[in-house]
Design an enzyme around this catalytic site. Structure first.
Site, short mmCIF file in Angstrom:
data_model
loop_
_atom_site.label_atom_id
_atom_site.label_comp_id
_atom_site.label_asym_id
_atom_site.label_seq_id
_atom_site.Cartn_x
_atom_site.Cartn_y
_atom_site.Cartn_z
N ASN A 147 49.37 31.43 41.26
CA ASN A 147 50.16 32.49 40.39
C ASN A 147 51.71 32.35 40.85
O ASN A 147 52.14 32.51 42.09
CB ASN A 147 49.52 33.79 40.37
CG ASN A 147 49.25 34.62 41.56
OD1 ASN A 147 49.22 33.99 42.64
ND2 ASN A 147 49.29 35.93 41.45
N GLU A 180 54.91 34.97 40.20
CA GLU A 180 55.38 36.41 39.37
C GLU A 180 56.72 36.04 39.13
O GLU A 180 57.51 35.43 39.49
CB GLU A 180 54.87 37.13 40.26
CG GLU A 180 53.35 37.47 40.45
CD GLU A 180 52.89 38.85 40.97
OE1 GLU A 180 53.48 39.60 41.48
OE2 GLU A 180 51.47 39.03 40.87
N CYS A 216 49.82 32.71 35.76
CA CYS A 216 48.67 32.77 36.35
C CYS A 216 48.21 31.24 37.05
O CYS A 216 48.78 30.45 36.56
CB CYS A 216 47.39 33.22 35.58
SG CYS A 216 47.40 34.68 34.96
N GLU A 258 45.49 29.55 37.04
CA GLU A 258 44.83 28.58 36.15
C GLU A 258 45.73 27.72 35.27
O GLU A 258 45.67 26.65 35.13
CB GLU A 258 43.88 29.35 35.29
CG GLU A 258 42.77 30.15 36.30
CD GLU A 258 43.08 31.87 36.58
OE1 GLU A 258 44.45 31.81 36.67
OE2 GLU A 258 42.36 32.30 36.48
N CYS A 310 41.74 35.40 33.62
CA CYS A 310 42.15 36.46 32.42
C CYS A 310 41.98 35.82 31.07
O CYS A 310 41.93 34.68 30.99
CB CYS A 310 43.57 36.59 32.68
SG CYS A 310 44.68 35.63 32.11
N CYS A 346 44.52 32.90 29.92
CA CYS A 346 44.08 31.76 30.75
C CYS A 346 42.81 31.02 29.99
O CYS A 346 42.57 29.59 29.97
CB CYS A 346 43.80 31.78 32.15
SG CYS A 346 45.52 32.03 32.85
N1 THU Z 1 46.13 36.31 38.00
C1 THU Z 1 45.97 35.10 37.86
O1 THU Z 1 46.73 34.17 38.55
N2 THU Z 1 44.99 34.62 37.29
C2 THU Z 1 43.87 35.42 36.55
O2 THU Z 1 43.15 34.86 35.72
C3 THU Z 1 44.09 36.85 36.50
C4 THU Z 1 45.42 37.29 37.14
C5 THU Z 1 47.51 36.85 38.62
C6 THU Z 1 48.59 37.32 37.52
C7 THU Z 1 49.25 38.15 38.69
O3 THU Z 1 50.36 37.51 39.31
C8 THU Z 1 48.28 38.80 39.44
O4 THU Z 1 47.29 37.98 39.44
C9 THU Z 1 47.79 40.22 39.07
O5 THU Z 1 47.59 40.29 37.77
#
Ligand code: THU
Length: 142
Positions: A48, A50, A59, A61, A93, A96
């Site tokens: 991920n 941010e 994210c 994925e 999520c 994704c």
């Molecule tokens: N996140 C992911 O990378 N993948 C997911 O499927 C769920 C959430 C990340 C997004 C954010 O940077 C952190 O997790 C908290 O939500």
């Protein structure tokens, strides 16, 4: 034994754990790694990334699948996903799930099971009745 069999699932999960290392998650502190297995046996990893404008975060994925598709790979078998805790379940999520379904509606999703093992989901189980091309066609004004 999971109902869905993914040969090499443990190895794929280990690659997701490694892929988590460069995660950029200064706001949530929640680092995620993903390892996406294509049908030729190659693995595409992601973490991920941010942003201070939180909604721009990508994210793990989607990082992995966009990397692969941008290299001309569109056929996938499985994705392993892991959050900050190597053993805790971390399912993709909703956003994704929809992006993965675009290329691989039959994808197997490998996560830790929270008890030192792995759990394998099917993407259709995680995203039943996904919005797809049929909906797009049916919803167009004639
Ligand atoms: N996140 C992911 O990378 N993948 C997911 O499927 C769920 C959430 C990340 C997004 C954010 O940077 C952190 O997790 C908290 O939500």
């Amino acid at each position: 034994m999971s109902p869905i069999d993914v040969p090499g699932a443990e190895s794929l999960l280990r690659q997701a754990i490694q892929a988590r290392d460069p995660a950029y998650a200064p706001y949530s502190g929640f680092s995620v790694g993903a390892a996406l297995l294509d049908t030729s046996g190659s693995v595409h990893t992601g973490c991920n990334v941010e942003n201070v404008s939180f909604g721009l975060t990508v994210c793990a994925e989607r990082t992995a699948i966009f990397k692969a598709v941008s290299q001309g790979i569109r056929d996938f078998r499985a994705i392993a996903v892991v959050g900050p805790d190597d053993r805790a379940a971390c399912a993709p999520c909703g956003s994704c799930r929809q992006v993965l379904a675009e290329f691989a509606p039959e994808l197997a999703v490998v996560t830790p099971d929270g008890a030192g093992g792995i759990r394998i989901w099917s993407l259709t189980e995680l995203l039943p009745a996904a919005f797809d091309r049929t909906d797009l066609r049916a919803g167009r004004p004639s």
